[in-house]
Design a protein around this motif. Sequence first.
Motif, PDB file in Angstrom:
ATOM      1  N   LEU A  76       0.832  -1.196   0.000  1.00 20.74           N
ATOM      2  CA  LEU A  76       0.000   0.000   0.000  1.00 20.74           C
ATOM      3  C   LEU A  76       0.870   1.251   0.000  1.00 20.74           C
ATOM      4  O   LEU A  76       1.887   1.314   0.691  1.00 20.74           O
ATOM      5  N   PHE A  77       0.459   2.244  -0.813  1.00 21.16           N
ATOM      6  CA  PHE A  77       1.224   3.496  -0.804  1.00 21.16           C
ATOM      7  C   PHE A  77       0.362   4.669  -0.353  1.00 21.16           C
ATOM      8  O   PHE A  77      -0.840   4.732  -0.601  1.00 21.16           O
ATOM      9  N   ASP A  78       1.029   5.578   0.363  1.00 21.67           N
ATOM     10  CA  ASP A  78       0.382   6.758   0.901  1.00 21.67           C
ATOM     11  C   ASP A  78       0.077   7.751  -0.222  1.00 21.67           C
ATOM     12  O   ASP A  78       0.675   7.708  -1.298  1.00 21.67           O
ATOM     13  N   LEU A  79      -0.854   8.654   0.048  1.00 19.48           N
ATOM     14  CA  LEU A  79      -1.305   9.641  -0.938  1.00 19.48           C
ATOM     15  C   LEU A  79      -1.235  11.041  -0.345  1.00 19.48           C
ATOM     16  O   LEU A  79      -1.218  11.208   0.889  1.00 19.48           O
ATOM     17  N   PRO A  80      -1.213  12.065  -1.179  1.00 22.73           N
ATOM     18  CA  PRO A  80      -1.315  13.434  -0.666  1.00 22.73           C
ATOM     19  C   PRO A  80      -2.602  13.601   0.141  1.00 22.73           C
ATOM     20  O   PRO A  80      -3.627  12.993  -0.175  1.00 22.73           O
ATOM     21  N   PHE A  81      -2.534  14.440   1.158  1.00 26.11           N
ATOM     22  CA  PHE A  81      -3.661  14.607   2.087  1.00 26.11           C
ATOM     23  C   PHE A  81      -4.043  16.072   2.185  1.00 26.11           C
ATOM     24  O   PHE A  81      -3.185  16.957   2.217  1.00 26.11           O
ATOM     25  N   HIS A  87       5.141  12.290  -6.829  1.00 24.79           N
ATOM     26  CA  HIS A  87       4.824  11.435  -5.693  1.00 24.79           C
ATOM     27  C   HIS A  87       4.838   9.965  -6.106  1.00 24.79           C
ATOM     28  O   HIS A  87       5.432   9.122  -5.423  1.00 24.79           O
ATOM     29  N   LEU A  88       4.208   9.651  -7.227  1.00 26.70           N
ATOM     30  CA  LEU A  88       4.171   8.257  -7.663  1.00 26.70           C
ATOM     31  C   LEU A  88       5.570   7.767  -8.029  1.00 26.70           C
ATOM     32  O   LEU A  88       5.895   6.593  -7.806  1.00 26.70           O
ATOM     33  N   ASP A  89       6.388   8.638  -8.584  1.00 25.14           N
ATOM     34  CA  ASP A  89       7.757   8.249  -8.909  1.00 25.14           C
ATOM     35  C   ASP A  89       8.494   7.822  -7.649  1.00 25.14           C
ATOM     36  O   ASP A  89       9.202   6.794  -7.636  1.00 25.14           O
TER      37      ASP A  89
END
Length: 465
Positions: free
Chosen positions: A125-130, A144-146
């Motif tokens: 699982l990867f975190d996302l901007p909040f 971010h995805l990179d």
Amino acid sequence: MVLLKQLLQGRRPRLPLHLPAHGRGRALAPALAQLLRQIPGSWDLPELPEIGGPLESEGAVAESQAAIAQLLGAQRCWYGVNGASGLLQAGLLALAQPGERVLLPRNLHRSLLHGCLLGQLEPVLFDLPFDPVSGLWLPPSPEHLDAVLRAALAQAPLAAVVLVSPSYQGCVGDLVALVALAQRQGVPVLLDEAHGAHLGLDPRLPPSGLSTGADLVVQSLQKAAGGLAQSAVLLQGSGSGVDPARIERALLWLQTSSPSALLLASAEASLQHLHSAKGRRQLARALTCGERLRQRLVACGFQLLETQDPLRLSWICAADGINGLEADAWLMERGVIAELPEPGCLTFCLGLRPPRRLLRLLPAVLEQLRQELGGAGARSFSRPPLPLVASPELPLGEAWRAKSEAVPLDQAAGRLAAEPLCPYPPGIPLLISGERIDGPRAAWLQEQRRLWPQQIADTVKVVIA
């Protein structure tokens, strides 16, 4: 017969702003509406030779799927009758073999976790901007995805990456760049486009997932295409190298052997209508209504989430000091039904044919709500302390089946989660089964419990060591 009575005599709300997007029949695809006016049950048919099914090489369904693939610019097309959920799982199992790792965003649909469990896959699982103002996760930027891909691939290879676009609220990332990033690393992309069957059909909308080069794309046809609930479609991108036999094998595992002819017809009719000149005009009118509504609400001082889909309107009620779940209850009592309540945000789905009184009624009702429930001062949200990428310490299947016990939140630190932990709607997992409940996440949960005592339990299920 409680359910039948409810369906036959159920109330008619003043403003039904929820899914399906056909708006209680107002925007059903015309051919589908015509079919439903036939003798009741006459369309409830098995896989007769002339009809066939999604995995048959001959019959009307096979011909229909081929025609829709050509219409949408896809290599292949398969209809589904148990929603986008079943097709997401099939797509995941087509891309990954048992024991392989798949990269998933924290705002994944829970069906993907179930797919990992069924396919014996390792979820990463990867975190996302909040966004602290609304309390929502936002689409990842290419940068971010990179960083996510580099971190995940440094640990071990990936069989696939899943992207969610649009989000439930209508946020769309830079899919062209995101898909290209993954594919340059040799990782195929499964796109959860459940809420985006209409994308690319109007200049005001972002491009469709198929046009961005995604390998597999799943659309729910009740969410944005005027189809019935449970009708969905799995599309293979024109440049995808995924073996169609693997896709069909996964579909065979996860789809019913007796698909509803009505739902299959719903898939065909809704897509054909949406992509027709008449369907595009209907969509254009709905988009114009959504833009006018947004302008009117902003002029009244309401803070709205910036989205790329005018048919999704998210009021950031936290900016007015209002709990979205309390606002939802207040609205339902007055016949206004939103699609998704969250602590800081309330999302309305306008559908393909918004209610006539929408522009007049919704601003007035929301102003009354603000007067009655507002005034407590703006609320903000603290970012959940999540690692950039994380895998469960205990394999998902083992953790799911392990014996568990409920422990108080203040005693949970250091234990392994026994089930996904979603603090409040819409179910973004702070933890999944087998993840370690580290100190920062345990402390964050306790603070959220203090802020939202009605939405967060005072215990958490953990694996018994």
